[in-house]
Write a protein that holds these residues in place. Structure first.
Motif, PDB file in Angstrom:
ATOM      1  N   ALA A  14       0.837  -1.332   0.079  1.00 44.59           N
ATOM      2  CA  ALA A  14       0.029   0.018  -0.002  1.00 44.59           C
ATOM      3  C   ALA A  14       0.784   1.237   0.023  1.00 44.59           C
ATOM      4  CB  ALA A  14      -1.001  -0.120   1.013  1.00 44.59           C
ATOM      5  N   PRO A  15       0.280   2.476  -0.351  1.00 42.86           N
ATOM      6  CA  PRO A  15       1.001   3.566  -0.230  1.00 42.86           C
ATOM      7  C   PRO A  15       1.584   3.950   0.997  1.00 42.86           C
ATOM      8  CG  PRO A  15      -1.131   3.844  -1.537  1.00 42.86           C
ATOM      9  CD  PRO A  15      -0.923   2.651  -0.961  1.00 42.86           C
ATOM     10  N   LYS A  16       2.901   4.445   0.960  1.00 40.33           N
ATOM     11  CA  LYS A  16       3.480   4.431   2.470  1.00 40.33           C
ATOM     12  C   LYS A  16       3.110   5.662   3.091  1.00 40.33           C
ATOM     13  CE  LYS A  16       6.996   1.565   1.594  1.00 40.33           C
ATOM     14  NZ  LYS A  16       6.703   0.274   2.301  1.00 40.33           N
ATOM     15  N   LEU A  17       3.073   5.597   4.476  1.00 46.71           N
ATOM     16  CA  LEU A  17       2.559   6.599   5.371  1.00 46.71           C
ATOM     17  C   LEU A  17       3.601   7.488   5.957  1.00 46.71           C
ATOM     18  CD1 LEU A  17       0.429   4.466   7.627  1.00 46.71           C
ATOM     19  CD2 LEU A  17      -0.424   5.940   5.929  1.00 46.71           C
ATOM     20  N   PHE A  18       4.801   6.667   5.618  1.00 49.50           N
ATOM     21  CA  PHE A  18       6.014   7.715   5.976  1.00 49.50           C
ATOM     22  C   PHE A  18       6.663   8.099   4.717  1.00 49.50           C
ATOM     23  CE2 PHE A  18       5.643   5.341   9.900  1.00 49.50           C
ATOM     24  CZ  PHE A  18       5.920   6.007  10.989  1.00 49.50           C
ATOM     25  N   PRO A  19       6.708   9.294   4.296  1.00 55.87           N
ATOM     26  CA  PRO A  19       7.158   9.753   2.951  1.00 55.87           C
ATOM     27  C   PRO A  19       8.788   9.405   2.935  1.00 55.87           C
ATOM     28  CG  PRO A  19       5.583  11.540   4.048  1.00 55.87           C
ATOM     29  CD  PRO A  19       5.946  10.472   4.973  1.00 55.87           C
ATOM     30  N   ALA A  20       9.086   9.476   1.645  1.00 63.90           N
ATOM     31  CA  ALA A  20      10.689   9.383   1.440  1.00 63.90           C
ATOM     32  C   ALA A  20      11.349  10.604   1.929  1.00 63.90           C
ATOM     33  CB  ALA A  20      10.878   9.160   0.057  1.00 63.90           C
ATOM     34  N   ALA A  21      12.665  10.493   1.908  1.00 61.07           N
ATOM     35  CA  ALA A  21      13.293  11.700   2.482  1.00 61.07           C
ATOM     36  C   ALA A  21      13.063  12.953   1.767  1.00 61.07           C
ATOM     37  CB  ALA A  21      14.974  11.413   2.207  1.00 61.07           C
ATOM     38  N   GLY A  22      12.901  13.913   2.460  1.00 61.11           N
ATOM     39  CA  GLY A  22      12.762  15.330   1.795  1.00 61.11           C
ATOM     40  C   GLY A  22      11.588  16.222   2.852  1.00 61.11           C
ATOM     41  N   PRO A  23      11.203  17.041   2.334  1.00 56.56           N
ATOM     42  CA  PRO A  23      10.357  18.090   3.040  1.00 56.56           C
ATOM     43  C   PRO A  23       9.130  17.230   3.694  1.00 56.56           C
ATOM     44  CG  PRO A  23      11.137  19.287   1.276  1.00 56.56           C
ATOM     45  CD  PRO A  23      11.728  17.730   0.932  1.00 56.56           C
ATOM     46  N   ALA A  24       8.329  16.388   2.621  1.00 56.95           N
ATOM     47  CA  ALA A  24       7.338  15.841   3.058  1.00 56.95           C
ATOM     48  C   ALA A  24       7.384  15.014   4.462  1.00 56.95           C
ATOM     49  CB  ALA A  24       6.536  15.003   1.733  1.00 56.95           C
ATOM     50  N   TRP A  48       9.735  15.348   6.487  1.00 61.63           N
ATOM     51  CA  TRP A  48      10.035  15.871   7.752  1.00 61.63           C
ATOM     52  C   TRP A  48       8.745  16.501   8.297  1.00 61.63           C
ATOM     53  CZ3 TRP A  48      13.881  13.488   9.085  1.00 61.63           C
ATOM     54  CH2 TRP A  48      14.859  13.588   8.198  1.00 61.63           C
ATOM     55  N   ARG A  49       7.838  17.008   7.431  1.00 64.88           N
ATOM     56  CA  ARG A  49       6.642  17.399   7.976  1.00 64.88           C
ATOM     57  C   ARG A  49       5.701  16.347   8.509  1.00 64.88           C
ATOM     58  NH1 ARG A  49       3.229  20.997   7.555  1.00 64.88           N
ATOM     59  NH2 ARG A  49       0.902  20.901   7.185  1.00 64.88           N
ATOM     60  N   ALA A  50       5.612  15.136   8.192  1.00 61.90           N
ATOM     61  CA  ALA A  50       4.969  14.063   8.593  1.00 61.90           C
ATOM     62  C   ALA A  50       5.394  13.739   9.922  1.00 61.90           C
ATOM     63  CB  ALA A  50       4.927  12.913   7.588  1.00 61.90           C
ATOM     64  N   LEU A  51       6.767  13.532  10.003  1.00 62.09           N
ATOM     65  CA  LEU A  51       7.417  13.177  11.220  1.00 62.09           C
ATOM     66  C   LEU A  51       7.103  14.372  12.267  1.00 62.09           C
ATOM     67  CD1 LEU A  51      10.741  11.617  10.268  1.00 62.09           C
ATOM     68  CD2 LEU A  51       8.725  10.303  10.728  1.00 62.09           C
ATOM     69  N   THR A  52       7.135  15.483  11.916  1.00 66.17           N
ATOM     70  CA  THR A  52       6.853  16.742  12.879  1.00 66.17           C
ATOM     71  C   THR A  52       5.497  16.752  13.555  1.00 66.17           C
ATOM     72  OG1 THR A  52       8.593  18.169  11.829  1.00 66.17           O
ATOM     73  CG2 THR A  52       7.052  19.184  13.156  1.00 66.17           C
ATOM     74  N   GLN A  53       4.583  16.376  12.455  1.00 68.03           N
ATOM     75  CA  GLN A  53       3.049  16.311  12.969  1.00 68.03           C
ATOM     76  C   GLN A  53       2.889  14.942  13.617  1.00 68.03           C
ATOM     77  OE1 GLN A  53       1.255  16.005   8.786  1.00 68.03           O
ATOM     78  NE2 GLN A  53       0.822  17.968   8.986  1.00 68.03           N
ATOM     79  N   MET A  54       3.558  13.891  13.362  1.00 62.62           N
ATOM     80  CA  MET A  54       3.563  12.636  14.363  1.00 62.62           C
ATOM     81  C   MET A  54       3.965  13.215  15.704  1.00 62.62           C
ATOM     82  SD  MET A  54       4.900   8.960  14.221  1.00 62.62           S
ATOM     83  CE  MET A  54       6.795   9.265  14.164  1.00 62.62           C
TER      84      MET A  54
END
Length: 198
Positions: A76-86, A88-94
Motif C-alpha cells: 500500500a502507499p507509504k504513510l512515512f514519506p521518502a526523504a525530503g520536506p514531506a 520531515w513534515r509528517a514526522l513533525t506532525q507525528m
C-alpha cells in the motif's frame, strides 16, 4: 504478527489505524496483556503497550517504530514519506500528535491524587502544551489531508483521545478549521474502526 495491546491506549490506536490504512490489519493477532503482566516483560523490558512481535520473532516498540515497521509490510502507499520536506513534515506532525498524548495520558493519573500546588502546576503545564499544539494545528488545518501520512493519523488519534478522556475540556471552540478536518477524517476506516473503549 502479534500485538500486545490495551483497548483504551491511544498509542495502540495509532498502530491499528496504520495497519488498517495499509490493509494489513487482518495479519495482526491481538494479545491483551496488561502493562503490569510479567508476560509482557519477555517482549519489552519497559513493559509498555503497544509492543509488536514480528513473524520472524523480533519484538518492536514503541508506537513510532511499530508504525514505521508496518509501513514496510505490504504494497500500500507509504504513510512515512521518502526523504525530503514531506517526510520531515509528517514526522513533525507525528511528534506534535504524540506530544498531545504525552501531555494528556499521564495527567489522568495526576487528577486522582491530592491536588497540592506542585501537582496543580504540573497539570496546568500539560494543559498549556495541549492548548498550544491545538492552536498550531488550527493554523495548519488547511494543509491536513485524508489520513495519508503518519502525521495525520497521529493527529487524528490525539484529537480522538482528547474527546475520549477530556470531554470536559473541549478542544473544538476557537478551532473551526481543525474541527471541520477532524469531522471528515473521523469517518474514515482508520479512525472509525478504532474508536477507543474502556
Amino acid at each position: 504478527m502479534k500485538l500486545a495491546y490495551s483497548a483504551a491506549s491511544p498509542y495502540v490506536r495509532k498502530v491499528t489505524a496504520c495497519a488498517i490504512k495499509r490493509g494489513i490489519d487482518d495479519r495482526i493477532e491481538r494479545l491483551k496483556i496488561g502493562t503490569t503482566d510479567p508476560a509482557l516483560l519477555q517482549y519489552n523490558p519497559l513493559s509498555k503497550v503497544p509492543t509488536l512481535m514480528t513473524d520472524d520473532g523480533m519484538a518492536i516498540y514503541d508506537s513510532p517504530v511499530i508504525c514505521e515497521y508496518l509501513d514496510s509490510v505490504g504494497s500500500a502507499p507509504k504513510l512515512f514519506p521518502a526523504a525530503g520536506p514531506a517526510r520531515w513534515r509528517a514526522l513533525t506532525q507525528m511528534a506534535l500528535g504524540d506530544g498531545i498524548l504525552d501531555a494528556t495520558q499521564p495527567r489522568r493519573r495526576e487528577l486522582t491524587l491530592p491536588q497540592d500546588e506542585g501537582r496543580k502546576s504540573y497539570i496546568e503545564l500539560q494543559q498549556g502544551k495541549v492548548k498550544r499544539a491545538v492552536d498550531l494545528l488550527e493554523k495548519e488545518a488547511d494543509t491536513l489531508g485524508a489520513l495519508a501520512t503518519i502525521g495525520e493519523i497521529t493527529i487524528g488519534c490525539a484529537l480522538g483521545y482528547l474527546d475520549f478522556r477530556y470531554a470536559n475540556e473541549p478542544w473544538r471552540p476557537g478551532h473551526p478549521k481543525l474541527e471541520a478536518w477532524y469531522a471528515k477524517v473521523v469517518k474514515l476506516p482508520p479512525l472509525a474502526e478504532t474508536m477507543p473503549v474502556g
